[in-house]
Write an enzyme that holds these catalytic residues in place. Structure first.
Site, PDB file in Angstrom:
ATOM      1  N   ASP A 195      23.618  39.363   8.952  1.00  0.00           N
ATOM      2  CA  ASP A 195      23.529  40.094  10.224  1.00  0.00           C
ATOM      3  C   ASP A 195      24.490  39.476  11.237  1.00  0.00           C
ATOM      4  OD1 ASP A 195      22.618  41.471  12.457  1.00  0.00           O
ATOM      5  OD2 ASP A 195      20.734  40.381  12.604  1.00  0.00           O
ATOM      6  N   THR A 213      18.484  46.921  21.250  1.00  0.00           N
ATOM      7  CA  THR A 213      17.236  47.240  21.972  1.00  0.00           C
ATOM      8  C   THR A 213      17.140  46.459  23.281  1.00  0.00           C
ATOM      9  OG1 THR A 213      16.197  45.702  20.451  1.00  0.00           O
ATOM     10  CG2 THR A 213      15.778  48.029  20.083  1.00  0.00           C
TER      11      THR A 213
HETATM   12  O1  C5P Z   1      10.316  37.581  14.583  1.00  0.00           O
HETATM   13  P1  C5P Z   1      10.577  39.052  14.602  1.00  0.00           P
HETATM   14  O2  C5P Z   1       9.811  39.827  13.545  1.00  0.00           O
HETATM   15  O3  C5P Z   1      10.449  39.660  15.978  1.00  0.00           O
HETATM   16  O4  C5P Z   1      12.125  39.139  14.154  1.00  0.00           O
HETATM   17  C1  C5P Z   1      12.824  40.343  14.123  1.00  0.00           C
HETATM   18  C2  C5P Z   1      14.242  40.108  13.695  1.00  0.00           C
HETATM   19  O5  C5P Z   1      14.957  41.323  13.848  1.00  0.00           O
HETATM   20  C3  C5P Z   1      15.002  39.065  14.515  1.00  0.00           C
HETATM   21  O6  C5P Z   1      15.968  38.453  13.650  1.00  0.00           O
HETATM   22  C4  C5P Z   1      15.678  39.887  15.577  1.00  0.00           C
HETATM   23  O7  C5P Z   1      16.843  39.289  16.073  1.00  0.00           O
HETATM   24  C5  C5P Z   1      16.000  41.165  14.797  1.00  0.00           C
HETATM   25  N1  C5P Z   1      16.174  42.362  15.609  1.00  0.00           N
HETATM   26  C6  C5P Z   1      15.199  42.851  16.470  1.00  0.00           C
HETATM   27  N2  C5P Z   1      15.435  43.978  17.197  1.00  0.00           N
HETATM   28  C7  C5P Z   1      16.593  44.624  17.087  1.00  0.00           C
HETATM   29  C8  C5P Z   1      17.588  44.161  16.235  1.00  0.00           C
HETATM   30  C9  C5P Z   1      17.332  43.018  15.496  1.00  0.00           C
HETATM   31  O8  C5P Z   1      14.131  42.282  16.566  1.00  0.00           O
HETATM   32  N3  C5P Z   1      16.778  45.730  17.768  1.00  0.00           N
END
Ligand code: C5P
Length: 232
Positions: free
Chosen positions: A59, A119
């Site tokens: 990513d 987001t």
């Molecule tokens: O710990 P959590 O489940 O919140 O992690 C979600 C992962 O997805 C993290 O690596 C975060 O950076 C990523 N992410 C997100 N929202 C987005 C894009 C990526 O939470 N819109």
């Protein structure tokens, strides 16, 4: 295409990452490596995790001129990652160049997924900082459509948007969705969340799950619970 749970390995060192992955003695989960870990440890972290039998979503969200993205994607392709991404804001031409760079001599390539609007960017910031005056939903769907036209495999989006992305871009256009929480779990700093079962119902193809697994008392059990709710 197979539905799967991707664990966000948001650790800041190889040591912590391997200590976490060592717990998975059975099924080897699909893992997401982000900028922090990649910039801390370099390409060796990717090679090492691959060697352990995991699929990898790298990513790094590339966004640059088409030629630079094409050459960088060729490097990521040689690292043998399974999925990687870029910003759709880089334009269709940049996305097409990325696919050219990713494609190996035998015609295969890792999956390529676009970020539409982060987001962390809301409609107000889009207007004031980026001078984009269209509604954010329209921008997200337009960028997703651009990604599809450029030949990409899908987008990262909220599970709440997955259904609309499939309506706009077709069932085979992949949705990779973070913001997943167990019904009885902590929401943390995520605002709009869904359970793995709800994400499955709405048609997410891959869920990206971080802290509900990485911070769990028993990460393997939390992962298996996600798989049971989302995949099985
Ligand atoms: O710990 P959590 O489940 O919140 O992690 C979600 C992962 O997805 C993290 O690596 C975060 O950076 C990523 N992410 C997100 N929202 C987005 C894009 C990526 O939470 N819109």
């Amino acid at each position: 295409m197979g539905k799967d749970v991707i664990i966000a390995c948001d650790f800041d060192s190889a040591e912590k990452t391997f200590a976490f992955l060592d717990k998975f003695t059975g099924r080897k989960p699909f893992v997401k490596i982000g900028m922090e870990l990649y910039y801390a440890e370099g390409p060796s972290i990717v090679k090492e995790i691959k060697k352990r039998g995991h699929k990898i979503f790298l990513d790094l969200k590339l966004h640059d001129i088409p030629n630079t993205v094409k050459k960088s994607m060729a490097v990521l392709s040689r690292l043998d990652v399974d999925m990687t991404n870029l910003h759709a804001a880089g334009t269709k031409r940049m996305m097409q160049a990325a696919i050219e760079g990713l494609t190996r001599e035998d015609g295969t390539r890792p999956m390529l997924i676009a970020v539409t609007q982060l987001t962390s960017t809301d409609e107000e910031t889009m207007k004031t900082d980026l001078l984009i005056n269209e509604p954010i939903d329209k921008v997200v769907m337009h960028y997703a459509h651009n990604a599809m036209e450029a030949g990409l495999d899908g987008v990262v989006c909220s599970p709440l948007e997955a259904g609309k992305v499939h309506d706009t871009c077709g069932k085979n256009f992949v949705t990779v969705t973070p913001g997943v929480r167990f019904a009885d779990g902590d929401i943390g700093d995520q605002k709009r969340v869904m359970t793995p079962a709800e994400a499955k119902k709405i048609g997410s193809d891959y869920i990206v799950v971080g802290r509900p697994i990485t911070a769990a008392e028993d990460p393997v059990a939390a992962y298996e619970r996600c798989v049971a709710e989302f995949v099985d």
